[in-house]
Scaffold this motif. Structure first.
Motif, PDB file in Angstrom:
ATOM      1  N   ALA A  16     -12.837   8.431   5.150  1.00 39.30           N
ATOM      2  CA  ALA A  16     -13.318   8.007   3.828  1.00 39.30           C
ATOM      3  C   ALA A  16     -12.416   8.523   2.715  1.00 39.30           C
ATOM      4  CB  ALA A  16     -14.747   8.494   3.612  1.00 39.30           C
ATOM      5  N   LEU A  17     -11.944   9.778   2.836  1.00 45.09           N
ATOM      6  CA  LEU A  17     -11.079  10.327   1.792  1.00 45.09           C
ATOM      7  C   LEU A  17      -9.733   9.617   1.761  1.00 45.09           C
ATOM      8  CD1 LEU A  17     -11.714  14.188   1.849  1.00 45.09           C
ATOM      9  CD2 LEU A  17     -12.493  12.506   0.199  1.00 45.09           C
ATOM     10  N   PHE A  18      -9.165   9.352   2.932  1.00 38.24           N
ATOM     11  CA  PHE A  18      -7.893   8.630   2.967  1.00 38.24           C
ATOM     12  C   PHE A  18      -8.019   7.291   2.254  1.00 38.24           C
ATOM     13  CE2 PHE A  18      -5.998  11.378   6.274  1.00 38.24           C
ATOM     14  CZ  PHE A  18      -4.680  11.370   5.844  1.00 38.24           C
ATOM     15  N   ASN A  19      -9.065   6.546   2.569  1.00 39.51           N
ATOM     16  CA  ASN A  19      -9.210   5.212   1.997  1.00 39.51           C
ATOM     17  C   ASN A  19      -9.627   5.257   0.528  1.00 39.51           C
ATOM     18  OD1 ASN A  19      -8.955   2.914   4.172  1.00 39.51           O
ATOM     19  ND2 ASN A  19      -9.886   4.663   5.202  1.00 39.51           N
ATOM     20  N   THR A  20     -10.397   6.280   0.149  1.00 41.84           N
ATOM     21  CA  THR A  20     -10.766   6.427  -1.261  1.00 41.84           C
ATOM     22  C   THR A  20      -9.532   6.677  -2.122  1.00 41.84           C
ATOM     23  OG1 THR A  20     -12.948   7.302  -0.724  1.00 41.84           O
ATOM     24  CG2 THR A  20     -12.083   7.803  -2.908  1.00 41.84           C
ATOM     25  N   PHE A  21      -8.724   7.647  -1.713  1.00 44.28           N
ATOM     26  CA  PHE A  21      -7.549   7.985  -2.516  1.00 44.28           C
ATOM     27  C   PHE A  21      -6.465   6.916  -2.411  1.00 44.28           C
ATOM     28  CE2 PHE A  21      -9.522  12.180  -2.437  1.00 44.28           C
ATOM     29  CZ  PHE A  21      -9.316  12.577  -3.747  1.00 44.28           C
ATOM     30  N   GLN A  22      -6.461   6.169  -1.318  1.00 39.09           N
ATOM     31  CA  GLN A  22      -5.530   5.048  -1.215  1.00 39.09           C
ATOM     32  C   GLN A  22      -5.822   4.007  -2.285  1.00 39.09           C
ATOM     33  OE1 GLN A  22      -6.748   1.920   0.916  1.00 39.09           O
ATOM     34  NE2 GLN A  22      -5.084   0.845  -0.119  1.00 39.09           N
ATOM     35  N   GLN A  23      -7.094   3.688  -2.482  1.00 36.12           N
ATOM     36  CA  GLN A  23      -7.454   2.700  -3.499  1.00 36.12           C
ATOM     37  C   GLN A  23      -7.293   3.263  -4.909  1.00 36.12           C
ATOM     38  OE1 GLN A  23     -10.780   0.033  -2.680  1.00 36.12           O
ATOM     39  NE2 GLN A  23     -11.067   1.034  -0.716  1.00 36.12           N
ATOM     40  N   LEU A  24      -7.651   4.526  -5.099  1.00 40.05           N
ATOM     41  CA  LEU A  24      -7.461   5.144  -6.414  1.00 40.05           C
ATOM     42  C   LEU A  24      -5.977   5.192  -6.763  1.00 40.05           C
ATOM     43  CD1 LEU A  24      -8.597   6.665  -8.870  1.00 40.05           C
ATOM     44  CD2 LEU A  24      -8.345   8.785  -7.552  1.00 40.05           C
ATOM     45  N   SER A  25      -5.141   5.515  -5.783  1.00 40.44           N
ATOM     46  CA  SER A  25      -3.701   5.573  -6.013  1.00 40.44           C
ATOM     47  C   SER A  25      -3.164   4.220  -6.444  1.00 40.44           C
ATOM     48  CB  SER A  25      -2.991   6.040  -4.742  1.00 40.44           C
ATOM     49  OG  SER A  25      -1.591   6.034  -4.907  1.00 40.44           O
ATOM     50  N   GLY A  26      -3.678   3.153  -5.824  1.00 37.85           N
ATOM     51  CA  GLY A  26      -3.243   1.819  -6.213  1.00 37.85           C
ATOM     52  C   GLY A  26      -3.606   1.491  -7.647  1.00 37.85           C
ATOM     53  N   ALA A  27      -4.817   1.854  -8.047  1.00 41.00           N
ATOM     54  CA  ALA A  27      -5.247   1.597  -9.427  1.00 41.00           C
ATOM     55  C   ALA A  27      -4.405   2.393 -10.416  1.00 41.00           C
ATOM     56  CB  ALA A  27      -6.723   1.941  -9.580  1.00 41.00           C
ATOM     57  N   VAL A  28      -4.127   3.647 -10.098  1.00 41.17           N
ATOM     58  CA  VAL A  28      -3.327   4.487 -10.985  1.00 41.17           C
ATOM     59  C   VAL A  28      -1.894   3.962 -11.071  1.00 41.17           C
ATOM     60  CG1 VAL A  28      -2.362   6.802 -11.293  1.00 41.17           C
ATOM     61  CG2 VAL A  28      -4.749   6.529 -10.615  1.00 41.17           C
ATOM     62  N   ALA A  29      -1.333   3.539  -9.933  1.00 45.24           N
ATOM     63  CA  ALA A  29       0.040   3.032  -9.930  1.00 45.24           C
ATOM     64  C   ALA A  29       0.174   1.803 -10.819  1.00 45.24           C
ATOM     65  CB  ALA A  29       0.461   2.690  -8.497  1.00 45.24           C
ATOM     66  N   THR A  30      -0.785   0.882 -10.715  1.00 48.51           N
ATOM     67  CA  THR A  30      -0.756  -0.315 -11.559  1.00 48.51           C
ATOM     68  C   THR A  30      -0.810   0.062 -13.037  1.00 48.51           C
ATOM     69  OG1 THR A  30      -1.866  -1.599  -9.831  1.00 48.51           O
ATOM     70  CG2 THR A  30      -1.927  -2.486 -12.053  1.00 48.51           C
ATOM     71  N   THR A  31      -1.670   1.002 -13.374  1.00 52.51           N
ATOM     72  CA  THR A  31      -1.804   1.428 -14.767  1.00 52.51           C
ATOM     73  C   THR A  31      -0.528   2.089 -15.268  1.00 52.51           C
ATOM     74  OG1 THR A  31      -4.179   1.776 -14.434  1.00 52.51           O
ATOM     75  CG2 THR A  31      -3.171   2.835 -16.350  1.00 52.51           C
ATOM     76  N   VAL A  32       0.038   2.970 -14.465  1.00 55.33           N
ATOM     77  CA  VAL A  32       1.243   3.693 -14.888  1.00 55.33           C
ATOM     78  C   VAL A  32       2.418   2.739 -15.079  1.00 55.33           C
ATOM     79  CG1 VAL A  32       2.960   5.403 -14.169  1.00 55.33           C
ATOM     80  CG2 VAL A  32       0.530   5.876 -13.880  1.00 55.33           C
ATOM     81  N   MET A  33       2.600   1.793 -14.145  1.00 58.03           N
ATOM     82  CA  MET A  33       3.702   0.832 -14.288  1.00 58.03           C
ATOM     83  C   MET A  33       3.489  -0.066 -15.509  1.00 58.03           C
ATOM     84  SD  MET A  33       5.971   1.485 -12.023  1.00 58.03           S
ATOM     85  CE  MET A  33       5.547   3.212 -12.334  1.00 58.03           C
ATOM     86  N   ALA A  34       2.239  -0.432 -15.788  1.00 60.81           N
ATOM     87  CA  ALA A  34       1.951  -1.222 -16.985  1.00 60.81           C
ATOM     88  C   ALA A  34       2.296  -0.437 -18.242  1.00 60.81           C
ATOM     89  CB  ALA A  34       0.482  -1.634 -16.993  1.00 60.81           C
ATOM     90  N   VAL A  35       2.071   0.865 -18.208  1.00 57.88           N
ATOM     91  CA  VAL A  35       2.410   1.710 -19.355  1.00 57.88           C
ATOM     92  C   VAL A  35       3.921   1.733 -19.570  1.00 57.88           C
ATOM     93  CG1 VAL A  35       2.454   4.096 -20.172  1.00 57.88           C
ATOM     94  CG2 VAL A  35       0.339   3.142 -19.236  1.00 57.88           C
ATOM     95  N   PHE A  36       4.702   1.853 -18.494  1.00 60.71           N
ATOM     96  CA  PHE A  36       6.161   1.846 -18.628  1.00 60.71           C
ATOM     97  C   PHE A  36       6.637   0.564 -19.307  1.00 60.71           C
ATOM     98  CE2 PHE A  36       6.431   5.356 -15.572  1.00 60.71           C
ATOM     99  CZ  PHE A  36       7.519   6.057 -16.073  1.00 60.71           C
ATOM    100  N   LEU A  37       6.112  -0.581 -18.860  1.00 61.42           N
ATOM    101  CA  LEU A  37       6.512  -1.844 -19.474  1.00 61.42           C
ATOM    102  C   LEU A  37       6.005  -1.951 -20.904  1.00 61.42           C
ATOM    103  CD1 LEU A  37       6.117  -4.627 -16.740  1.00 61.42           C
ATOM    104  CD2 LEU A  37       8.211  -3.653 -17.680  1.00 61.42           C
ATOM    105  N   GLY A  38       4.742  -1.572 -21.127  1.00 57.34           N
ATOM    106  CA  GLY A  38       4.160  -1.699 -22.454  1.00 57.34           C
ATOM    107  C   GLY A  38       4.870  -0.856 -23.492  1.00 57.34           C
ATOM    108  N   VAL A  39       5.202   0.379 -23.132  1.00 59.31           N
ATOM    109  CA  VAL A  39       5.892   1.269 -24.071  1.00 59.31           C
ATOM    110  C   VAL A  39       7.281   0.731 -24.389  1.00 59.31           C
ATOM    111  CG1 VAL A  39       6.886   3.569 -24.330  1.00 59.31           C
ATOM    112  CG2 VAL A  39       4.582   3.310 -23.393  1.00 59.31           C
TER     113      VAL A  39
END
Length: 432
Positions: free
Chosen positions: A354-377
């Motif tokens: 459960a922890l592996f899959n929880t953090f896998q999905q959280l990591s994906g959400a964070v990665a999308t947000t961070v990359m969007a920030v790089f482009l947006g800035v």
């Protein structure tokens, strides 16, 4: 543009559901949630309705992934567990890469709603296959979900992702000289504090609970923590590329929607072919050489992407460096989870899963947000998408995003993930 996969919570609840329900009943729940979400999204009338549909799909996925891995761990022969976990990891690794390709094809030749319609036949085929093959091999137990546990996790993760988003908005506002920068920064800090408080409350109530949502005692294992960290970093890089490459290709390098999606296809197909092979190598040789070599190859791909993608780069170059990265990633991603699960006693494997899959999905959400920030800035204050200045800014933002992903990837092989604690401690083929 090409649709980007977003991740929704649902995985932590799997531990309770797996105890209280049969695998077949869980599988039916997953199919119903996903089909309902697809139909609702295909006929959506407004954004709230579309968001609700995606939440249903995310909840189904959040249960389906740990269910798949749990079935593999429970029912696979020990001598082949690496290969079969590789097959499961192939699904997790390849699906986000195929998403932009499918999105590009649909966006070019069909109305956007068809991206949900074309999923329905696959879900119905999965339903038939699952009903024929999924069986409960261990007895179920009485279990109850504590709403406070679920609420704390949901609030913590959602506020954390939105805090990153607001932080990026604050940086963008500063770049534009916008007076709302202070407000955005305050919102980001408040959301981050709420996230930290919610997760601390979850840890506290879980420690005191007789039957917690997920037993955090699995984190006492140092080797498990390092494996989990490496797994999260690898997922972060992959989802980051899945967002950045299609968007940068269209906005900064003049690619069509179709070309921006298809550029990821060769690497995705390579990942599909390599993941089971990597599991077989793990069964045969143990973790050290296959995993460390694969991580170095993946790191090479990220470094080449960061070093050589710039003004005038072609889609061929994007695809080539992504291909190199996926060769390394697909050969170590599933193996990282396999070895991390191997160090846990049988009674904690469901929690580790459960922890592996929880953090896998959280990591994906964070990665999308961070990359969007790089482009947006980078794009802030540089006109519209048709301006040459905007195109140049997008290329710059993509470059620094790729540099950041290379740094993240460099941290994965630096962890002791691949190094056994004892000379004869092969954490997979010989240790399970």
């Amino acid at each position: 543009g090409v649709p980007v996969e977003r991740h929704a919570p649902g995985t932590p609840v799997f531990f309770y559901l797996s105890n209280a329900n049969s695998s077949c009943a869980l599988f039916l729940t997953v199919i119903v949630l996903c089909i309902t979400g697809c139909v609702m999204a295909a006929y959506t009338l407004n954004f709230p309705m579309l968001m609700t549909a995606r939440i249903l799909q995310g909840a189904g996925t959040g249960i389906a992934l740990p269910l798949m891995f749990n079935i593999i761990l429970e029912q696979s022969p020990k001598s082949k567990i690496g290969m079969l976990m590789g097959v499961g990891g192939m699904v997790v690794a390849v699906a986000p890469a195929l998403g932009p390709t499918v999105g590009g094809l649909v966006g070019t030749f069909m109305p956007w709603r068809w991206i949900f319609v074309i999923l329905l036949p696959f879900l119905f085929v999965s339903l038939v296959c699952g009903l024929k093959t999924i069986h409960q091999v261990t007895p179920t137990e009485e279990a109850h979900i504590n709403p406070l546990h679920v609420l704390c996790l949901a609030v913590g993760f959602v506020c954390f992702v939105f805090a990153l988003d607001r932080g990026g908005s604050a940086v963008t506002a500063v770049s534009n000289g916008d007076t709302t920068a202070t407000t955005q920064c305050v919102i980001a800090v408040v959301l981050l504090l709420i996230a930290m408080a919610a997760l601390l409350v979850f840890a506290w109530v879980s420690h005191r609970a007789f039957s917690p949502l997920a037993r955090l005692t699995v984190l006492r294992s140092v080797k498990f923590r390092w494996h989990l960290l490496a797994y999260v970093l690898l997922q972060f890089v992959t989802i980051g590329y899945g967002y950045m490459i299609p968007n940068a290709s269209q906005l900064g390098f003049g690619a069509s929607v179709l070309a921006a999606g298809v550029v990821l296809l060769p690497g995705a197909l390579l990942g599909a072919a390599s993941a089971p092979v990597s599991g077989s190598l793990l069964d045969k040789f143990g973790p050290v050489r296959p995993m460390f070599t694969a991580m170095i190859v993946g790191l090479l791909g990220t470094v080449l992407m960061a070093a050589f993608i710039g003004a005038g780069s072609s889609m061929v170059m994007f695809g080539l460096w992504y291909f190199v990265y996926m060769l390394g990633f697909s050969m170590c991603f599933a193996n990282t989870m396999t070895c991390g699960m191997a160090v846990l006693p049988p009674e904690l494997k469901a929690d580790g899963n459960a922890l592996f899959n929880t953090f896998q999905q959280l990591s994906g959400a964070v990665a999308t947000t961070v990359m969007a920030v790089f482009l947006g800035v980078a794009q802030a204050g540089h006109g519209s998408a048709r301006d040459a200045e905007f195109v140049t800014a997008t290329q710059s933002g993509a470059h620094w995003g790729f540099v950041f992903l290379a740094v993240v990837m460099a941290c994965a092989p630096c962890s002791p993930t691949c190094v056994p604690s004892r000379p004869n401690d092969s954490c997979c083929a010989h240790g399970m």
